[in-house]
Design an enzyme around this catalytic site. Structure first.
Site, PDB file in Angstrom:
ATOM      1  CE  LYS A 114      -2.471   0.863   3.996  1.00 33.74           C
ATOM      2  NZ  LYS A 114      -1.829   2.763   4.045  1.00 33.74           N
ATOM      3  CD  GLU A 183      -6.386   7.404   7.794  1.00 34.69           C
ATOM      4  OE1 GLU A 183      -5.534   6.769   7.265  1.00 34.69           O
ATOM      5  OE2 GLU A 183      -6.539   7.153   9.017  1.00 34.69           O
TER       6      GLU A 183
HETATM    7  O1  KIV Z   1      -0.985   1.935   8.718  1.00 33.69           O
HETATM    8  C1  KIV Z   1      -1.989   1.422   9.099  1.00 33.69           C
HETATM    9  O2  KIV Z   1      -3.012   1.042   9.776  1.00 33.69           O
HETATM   10  C2  KIV Z   1      -3.030   2.336   8.239  1.00 33.69           C
HETATM   11  C3  KIV Z   1      -5.170   2.201   8.240  1.00 33.69           C
HETATM   12  C4  KIV Z   1      -5.207   3.469   9.396  1.00 33.69           C
HETATM   13  C5  KIV Z   1      -5.699   2.170   6.657  1.00 33.69           C
HETATM   14  O3  KIV Z   1      -3.187   2.890   7.167  1.00 33.69           O
END
Ligand code: KIV
Length: 291
Positions: A114, A183
């Site tokens: 991600k 978010e």
């Molecule tokens: O780092 C994380 O846990 C996240 C979540 C808040 C989606 O990016």
């Protein structure tokens, strides 16, 4: 059973099946998520806050994420496990991004990464997807930019900001992202983005109309007492239960209630017991003083 893949998540969106996602940072947490049938597990750089007690995600390194991802993958063979590429591992150049994402995948066995950002990061997403790395985007409040965003605040409140969010999401989809985390985004904007996209949106503080919801394990189950985000709900209060149990343990140790017979091994052989008693008796006799 086959492991969950990014295309399975796409299918879930098409069928209107909502996607529940949790963060996990070690083997046992991952095992619990897996046992609950959570299809998407995120090794989030929130580990900086909830595991290490830091103020933000910024100090988390690639080596840290690799360390935690290995444990999580081991505990969750079925779920799609993805991990955050940490701050400064993908922003400087495509080459950095490819090398670091490649290492993260190769060293851990996870199924995707991600990264945070919209149009400005779409070229990087495209290159990563081209070399075979599934990418999940992250828009709205992006914690790696906490200093420029002025802390965790709802994003996309103006018309211009809302349009930018929709365009960012489209750019990520066009670049090949398989999902996007939204978010701290107003419900209406999250709904609009979700309707515009073929790929699933996974909300956190983005209302009920995303294709799925991700929550931080510690927030949801009450492992973390420093703060409680408004967008989370406590399904358990693990921290206070553990504190009460630890107090009970301390009292039981003090009063010799624990460990008891059930937790102890004994010598079953009577002959051995009597030999030992004899030996201990002899040791009690005073030493003979010479002269
Ligand atoms: O780092 C994380 O846990 C996240 C979540 C808040 C989606 O990016």
């Amino acid at each position: 059973m086959k492991s969950i893949t990014p295309s399975r998540l796409l299918l879930m969106k098409e069928k209107g099946e909502r996607i529940a996602s949790l963060t996990a940072y070690d083997y046992t947490m991952a095992q619990m998520c897996e046992a609950a049938g959570i299809p998407l597990i995120l090794v989030g750089d929130t580990l900086g806050m909830v595991v290490r007690g830091e103020e933000s995600t910024l100090a988390v390194t690639l080596d840290d994420v690799i360390y935690h991802s290995r444990m999580v993958k081991r505990g969750a063979p079925q779920a799609l496990v993805i991990a955050d590429l940490p701050f400064m591992t993908y922003q400087v150049s495509h080459e950095d991004a490819m090398r670091n994402a490649g290492r993260l995948m190769q060293d851990t066995g996870i199924g995707g990464i991600k990264i945070e950002g919209g149009v400005e990061i779409a070229g990087t997403v495209k290159r990563l997807v081209q070399i075979g790395i599934p990418v999940c985007g992250h828009l709205g409040y992006t914690p790696q930019s906490t200093h420029t965003l002025g802390g965790p605040r709802v994003q996309g409140r103006s018309f211009e900001a809302a349009v930018k969010l929709i365009e960012d999401a489209k750019a990520l989809e066009d670049a090949g992202a398989f999902a996007i985390v939204l978010e701290l985004v107003p419900n209406e904007i999250a709904d609009a983005v979700t309707q515009q996209l073929r790929i699933p949106t996974i909300g956190i503080g983005a209302g009920p109309d995303c294709d799925g919801e991700v929550q931080v394990f510690h927030d949801l189950f009450g492992l973390f007492s420093d703060f409680q985000p408004r967008h989370s709900r406590r399904y358990l209060s693990v921290a206070s239960d553990v504190v009460s149990a630890a107090e009970q343990f301390k009292a039981d140790v003090a009063s010799k209630i624990f460990p008891g017979k059930a937790q102890s091994a004994t010598l079953d052989d009577p002959e051995l017991r009597s030999r030992l008693a004899e030996y201990l008796d002899q040791r009690k006799e005073p030493p003979v003083v010479a002269g």
